[in-house]
Structures are given as structure tokens and as C-alpha cells.
Design a protein around this motif. Structure first.
Motif, mmCIF file in Angstrom:
data_model
loop_
_atom_site.group_PDB
_atom_site.id
_atom_site.type_symbol
_atom_site.label_atom_id
_atom_site.label_comp_id
_atom_site.label_asym_id
_atom_site.label_seq_id
_atom_site.Cartn_x
_atom_site.Cartn_y
_atom_site.Cartn_z
ATOM 1 N N GLY A 96 0.810 -1.223 0.000
ATOM 2 C CA GLY A 96 0.000 0.000 0.000
ATOM 3 C C GLY A 96 0.841 1.269 0.000
ATOM 4 N N GLN A 97 2.129 1.165 -0.304
ATOM 5 C CA GLN A 97 3.018 2.326 -0.246
ATOM 6 C C GLN A 97 3.472 2.735 -1.643
ATOM 7 N N THR A 98 4.134 3.882 -1.725
ATOM 8 C CA THR A 98 4.539 4.405 -3.035
ATOM 9 C C THR A 98 5.978 4.932 -3.000
ATOM 10 N N ILE A 99 6.584 4.962 -4.182
ATOM 11 C CA ILE A 99 7.812 5.730 -4.387
ATOM 12 C C ILE A 99 7.321 7.105 -4.836
ATOM 13 N N LEU A 121 18.553 12.728 8.102
ATOM 14 C CA LEU A 121 17.593 11.700 8.520
ATOM 15 C C LEU A 121 16.408 11.713 7.550
ATOM 16 N N GLU A 122 16.000 10.514 7.120
ATOM 17 C CA GLU A 122 14.762 10.409 6.351
ATOM 18 C C GLU A 122 13.790 9.529 7.138
ATOM 19 N N VAL A 123 12.543 9.955 7.226
ATOM 20 C CA VAL A 123 11.499 9.107 7.825
ATOM 21 C C VAL A 123 10.612 8.635 6.672
ATOM 22 N N GLY A 124 10.583 7.309 6.440
ATOM 23 C CA GLY A 124 9.799 6.757 5.330
ATOM 24 C C GLY A 124 10.717 6.314 4.194
ATOM 25 N N THR A 125 11.498 5.264 4.420
ATOM 26 C CA THR A 125 12.470 4.782 3.423
ATOM 27 C C THR A 125 11.779 4.351 2.131
ATOM 28 N N GLY A 126 10.642 3.654 2.248
ATOM 29 C CA GLY A 126 9.938 3.135 1.069
ATOM 30 C C GLY A 126 10.873 2.298 0.216
ATOM 31 N N SER A 127 11.078 2.728 -1.028
ATOM 32 C CA SER A 127 11.944 1.992 -1.963
ATOM 33 C C SER A 127 13.427 2.249 -1.702
ATOM 34 N N GLY A 128 13.739 3.369 -1.035
ATOM 35 C CA GLY A 128 15.147 3.759 -0.841
ATOM 36 C C GLY A 128 15.607 4.809 -1.843
ATOM 37 N N TYR A 129 14.715 5.207 -2.780
ATOM 38 C CA TYR A 129 15.111 6.140 -3.853
ATOM 39 C C TYR A 129 15.517 7.515 -3.302
ATOM 40 N N GLN A 130 14.663 8.096 -2.447
ATOM 41 C CA GLN A 130 14.982 9.418 -1.892
ATOM 42 C C GLN A 130 16.292 9.369 -1.091
ATOM 43 N N ALA A 131 16.492 8.279 -0.362
ATOM 44 C CA ALA A 131 17.732 8.123 0.415
ATOM 45 C C ALA A 131 18.936 8.076 -0.520
ATOM 46 N N ILE A 144 14.513 5.578 8.126
ATOM 47 C CA ILE A 144 13.690 4.675 8.946
ATOM 48 C C ILE A 144 12.421 4.299 8.195
ATOM 49 N N GLU A 145 12.107 3.002 8.198
ATOM 50 C CA GLU A 145 10.899 2.499 7.529
ATOM 51 C C GLU A 145 10.115 1.655 8.525
ATOM 52 N N ILE A 146 8.799 1.901 8.579
ATOM 53 C CA ILE A 146 7.975 1.178 9.564
ATOM 54 C C ILE A 146 7.512 -0.180 9.036
ATOM 55 N N VAL A 147 7.414 -0.353 7.710
ATOM 56 C CA VAL A 147 6.967 -1.640 7.136
ATOM 57 C C VAL A 147 8.212 -2.520 6.930
ATOM 58 N N GLY A 171 11.498 0.657 11.953
ATOM 59 C CA GLY A 171 10.931 1.172 13.196
ATOM 60 C C GLY A 171 10.011 2.340 12.923
ATOM 61 N N ASP A 172 9.582 2.996 13.993
ATOM 62 C CA ASP A 172 8.679 4.151 13.876
ATOM 63 C C ASP A 172 9.510 5.438 13.848
ATOM 64 N N GLY A 173 9.533 6.058 12.670
ATOM 65 C CA GLY A 173 10.354 7.255 12.472
ATOM 66 C C GLY A 173 9.857 8.485 13.207
ATOM 67 N N TYR A 174 8.635 8.426 13.756
ATOM 68 C CA TYR A 174 8.108 9.571 14.514
ATOM 69 C C TYR A 174 9.101 9.975 15.605
ATOM 70 N N VAL A 188 10.734 14.059 5.918
ATOM 71 C CA VAL A 188 9.677 13.114 6.276
ATOM 72 C C VAL A 188 8.873 12.888 5.002
ATOM 73 N N THR A 189 8.797 11.631 4.550
ATOM 74 C CA THR A 189 8.159 11.366 3.260
ATOM 75 C C THR A 189 6.818 10.655 3.432
ATOM 76 N N ALA A 190 6.161 10.898 4.575
ATOM 77 C CA ALA A 190 4.798 10.424 4.813
ATOM 78 C C ALA A 190 4.075 11.558 5.543
ATOM 79 N N LEU A 246 1.704 8.983 7.709
ATOM 80 C CA LEU A 246 2.685 8.533 8.698
ATOM 81 C C LEU A 246 1.900 7.656 9.669
ATOM 82 N N THR A 247 2.308 6.396 9.793
ATOM 83 C CA THR A 247 1.561 5.473 10.653
ATOM 84 C C THR A 247 2.361 5.236 11.942
ATOM 85 N N GLY A 248 1.852 4.353 12.785
ATOM 86 C CA GLY A 248 2.532 4.054 14.044
ATOM 87 C C GLY A 248 1.575 4.250 15.191
HETATM 88 N N1 SAM Z 1 10.928 7.958 0.380
HETATM 89 C C1 SAM Z 1 10.326 6.834 -0.256
HETATM 90 C C2 SAM Z 1 10.981 6.455 -1.541
HETATM 91 O O1 SAM Z 1 11.903 7.170 -1.986
HETATM 92 O O2 SAM Z 1 10.595 5.425 -2.108
HETATM 93 C C3 SAM Z 1 8.835 6.984 -0.443
HETATM 94 C C4 SAM Z 1 8.135 6.978 0.833
HETATM 95 S S1 SAM Z 1 6.459 6.533 0.818
HETATM 96 C C5 SAM Z 1 5.705 7.924 0.099
HETATM 97 C C6 SAM Z 1 6.195 6.701 2.569
HETATM 98 C C7 SAM Z 1 6.846 5.634 3.387
HETATM 99 O O3 SAM Z 1 6.752 5.994 4.764
HETATM 100 C C8 SAM Z 1 6.170 4.292 3.266
HETATM 101 O O4 SAM Z 1 7.094 3.311 2.876
HETATM 102 C C9 SAM Z 1 5.626 4.019 4.669
HETATM 103 O O5 SAM Z 1 5.608 2.672 5.032
HETATM 104 C C10 SAM Z 1 6.588 4.824 5.509
HETATM 105 N N2 SAM Z 1 6.097 5.197 6.842
HETATM 106 C C11 SAM Z 1 4.838 5.525 7.217
HETATM 107 N N3 SAM Z 1 4.804 5.806 8.534
HETATM 108 C C12 SAM Z 1 6.067 5.660 8.996
HETATM 109 C C13 SAM Z 1 6.664 5.794 10.284
HETATM 110 N N4 SAM Z 1 5.961 6.161 11.360
HETATM 111 N N5 SAM Z 1 7.995 5.572 10.391
HETATM 112 C C14 SAM Z 1 8.722 5.192 9.304
HETATM 113 N N6 SAM Z 1 8.205 5.029 8.076
HETATM 114 C C15 SAM Z 1 6.904 5.270 7.915
#
Ligand code: SAM
Length: 250
Positions: A96-99, A121-131, A144-147, A171-174, A188-190, A246-248
Motif C-alpha cells: 500500500g506504499q509508493t515511491i 535523517l529520512e522518515v519513510g524509506t519506502g523503496s530507498g530512492y529518496q535516500a 527509517i521504515e515502519i513496514v 521502526g517508527d520514524g516519529y 519526512v516522506t509520509a 505517517l503510521t505508528g
Molecule cells: N521515500 C520513499 C521512496 O523514496 O521510495 C517513499 C516513501 S512513501 C511515500 C512513505 C513511506 O513511509 C512508506 O514506505 C511508509 O511505510 C513509511 N512510513 C509511514 N509511517 C512511517 C513511520 N511512522 N515511520 C517510518 N516510516 C513510515
């Protein structure tokens, strides 16, 4: 016997032709991605001009654009999205996530004003592209990626592509990454309902945070949060955006 003597050379010829064809397809694919990447960069450039009034500039930092022209986005998307890898739009990456959309990746990177000595620091690694994009500009990137499956996939992908200065944590990037704080920049990418106080604490004086703030599954505002040298914080709304939430547990 005669038959086999006659087929051996033709088998060799066919084999060589197949190898040549594979090499040609591989070269063509590599070439296509290079030209698709250039087209993506042109689209970002055009969109920056269109959004000049909101973002307050007609062009991004040249270093950011050079990195966008270099990072292989096709390595960060699932196989069934390969044909869309360089379209200027977000793409599904599973769970359910996106790049993020390339223009938004470039905008957030530009706003963060990352320098070669910076720790990010990036919160929301997703695919790793932004990192990966930030890794070309900073000294070290902590993300940090929560999934969990996404965090593990991104770790392997970044390692395979040689991004040795990026560290991924599940973990939870919050709550940020206390052991590595303070950071020169935080992305923060969420979408968050508010700017997480732990992230403000972990931002260096003079540091910049870029974060989408607003309700989940609605339009949010991309915010630039600056920590002044005296420790006070100023915020500026940049642009309406639509991020996954942003979940958690909080
Ligand atoms: N930056 C990513 C990339 O380059 O692919 C895209 C990120 S995507 C829009 C948002 C990401 O934030 C999802 O992978 C989601 O699981 C993650 N996310 C949501 N809540 C989070 C949290 N509390 N801590 C860490 N990651 C979280």
C-alpha cells in the motif's frame, strides 16, 4: 554423421546471433533508461517553472538536478512498474506504499539544502530512492521504515547499488534516530498530522526539516521547518501535496 557435421556450424552461428541479440537488447534497454531519465529531468525542470510562484524559485540547485539525472529510478520500482519508472508520478511499491513523484523528491532535496558534510535523517524509506538521491549530496543518510519487508528490501537494494553511506532501520520514524542525532536535515516522506516534537529536538540549530503536514488521505501542505541558531523554529508552507500517511502507535 553428415547431418551432424552440417548442423554444428549453424548451431554456432545461431548461438552467436542469440548472444548478439541479447547484448543489443541490454544495450538498448540501458540507452532507453538514460534517455528516459533525461526526459524525466526535463519534465521536472518544466514543472519547477510552472510552480515558480509557490516554491519561490524558477530552478532547483544544479547539484540536485545532476543527481536526479544520475540515480537509476528503475532499480527502485517493482518489475511490473519498469515501463513507468521515469514517469513524473508516484508509483506503487507494494504494501500500500509508493515511491514519490520525482518532482517532489527533487523539491524536498532542494529545500533541505544538503551539503557534502551533512548528516541527514529520512522518515519513510519506502523503496530507498529518496535516500539514494540524498546519499549523493550528504556525508551520511539515516533512514527509517515502519513496514519491515520494505525496510529489508531497501537495505538489500541500496547495498547492491553500492550506497554504503545509507543506513536503514526498521521502526517508527516519529521518534527519530536518537543515537545519530542531531541532523543537519530531516525529510519526512509520509503525511503527519503535526510536526513530531522528537524530530524538532533532533534537528541541529541552523538545520532544515521538510515534511508534509495535514490529514491522512487528503491534500496536505509541504512545510519547511527551520531551526534558527537561537533554537527557535520557523515554518513556511511550500505547496499542496498528497502523501501516504505517517503510521505508528501513538
Ligand atoms: N521515500 C520513499 C521512496 O523514496 O521510495 C517513499 C516513501 S512513501 C511515500 C512513505 C513511506 O513511509 C512508506 O514506505 C511508509 O511505510 C513509511 N512510513 C509511514 N509511517 C512511517 C513511520 N511512522 N515511520 C517510518 N516510516 C513510515
Amino acid at each position: 554423421m553428415i547431418g551432424s557435421l552440417r548442423t554444428i556450424p549453424s548451431v554456432r552461428i545461431v548461438g552467436a546471433a542469440v548472444l548478439l541479440a541479447i547484448a543489443w537488447v541490454q544495450a538498448a534497454a540501458a540507452q532507453d533508461f538514460a534517455s528516459e531519465r533525461r526526459r524525466m529531468v526535463d519534465e521536472i525542470t518544466a514543472l519547477v517553472r510552472e510552480t515558480r510562484a509557490e516554491i519561490g524559485k524558477g530552478g532547483f540547485d544544479e547539484r540536485v538536478m545532476a543527481v536526479m539525472a544520475r540515480v537509476p529510478r528503475h532499480e527502485f520500482v517493482p518489475a511490473d512498474q519498469l515501463g513507468s519508472a521515469y514517469r513524473n508520478r508516484p508509483l506503487p511499491i507494494g504494501h500500500g506504499q509508493t515511491i514519490s513523484q520525482p518532482y517532489i523528491v527533487a523539491l524536498m532535496t532542494d529545500l533541505a539544502r544538503v551539503e557534502p558534510g551533512h548528516k541527514v535523517l529520512e522518515v519513510g524509506t519506502g523503496s530507498g530512492y529518496q535516500a539514494a538521491v540524498m546519499a549523493h549530496l550528504a556525508k551520511a543518510v539515516y533512514t527509517i521504515e515502519i513496514v519491515e519487508p520494505l525496510g529489508l528490501q531497501a537495505t538489500q537494494r541500496l547495498r547492491k547499488l553500492g550506497y554504503a553511506t545509507v543506513e536503514v532501520r526498521v521502526g517508527d520514524g516519529y521518534y527519530g534516530w536518537v543515537e545519530q542525532a542531531p541532523f543537519d536535515a530531516i525529510l519526512v516522506t509520509a503525511a503527519a498530522s503535526h510536526v513530531p516534537p522528537p524530530l524538532i529536538l533532533q534537528l541541529k540549530p541552523g538545520g532544515r526539516m521538510v515534511i508534509p503536514v495535514g490529514a491522512a488521505f487528503m491534500v496536505q501542505q509541504l512545510m519547511l521547518v527551520e531551526k534558527n541558531l537561537d533554537g527557535t523554529v520557523s515554518t513556511r508552507q511550500i505547496l499542496p501535496v498528497a502523501f501516504v500517511p505517517l503510521t505508528g502507535k501513538r
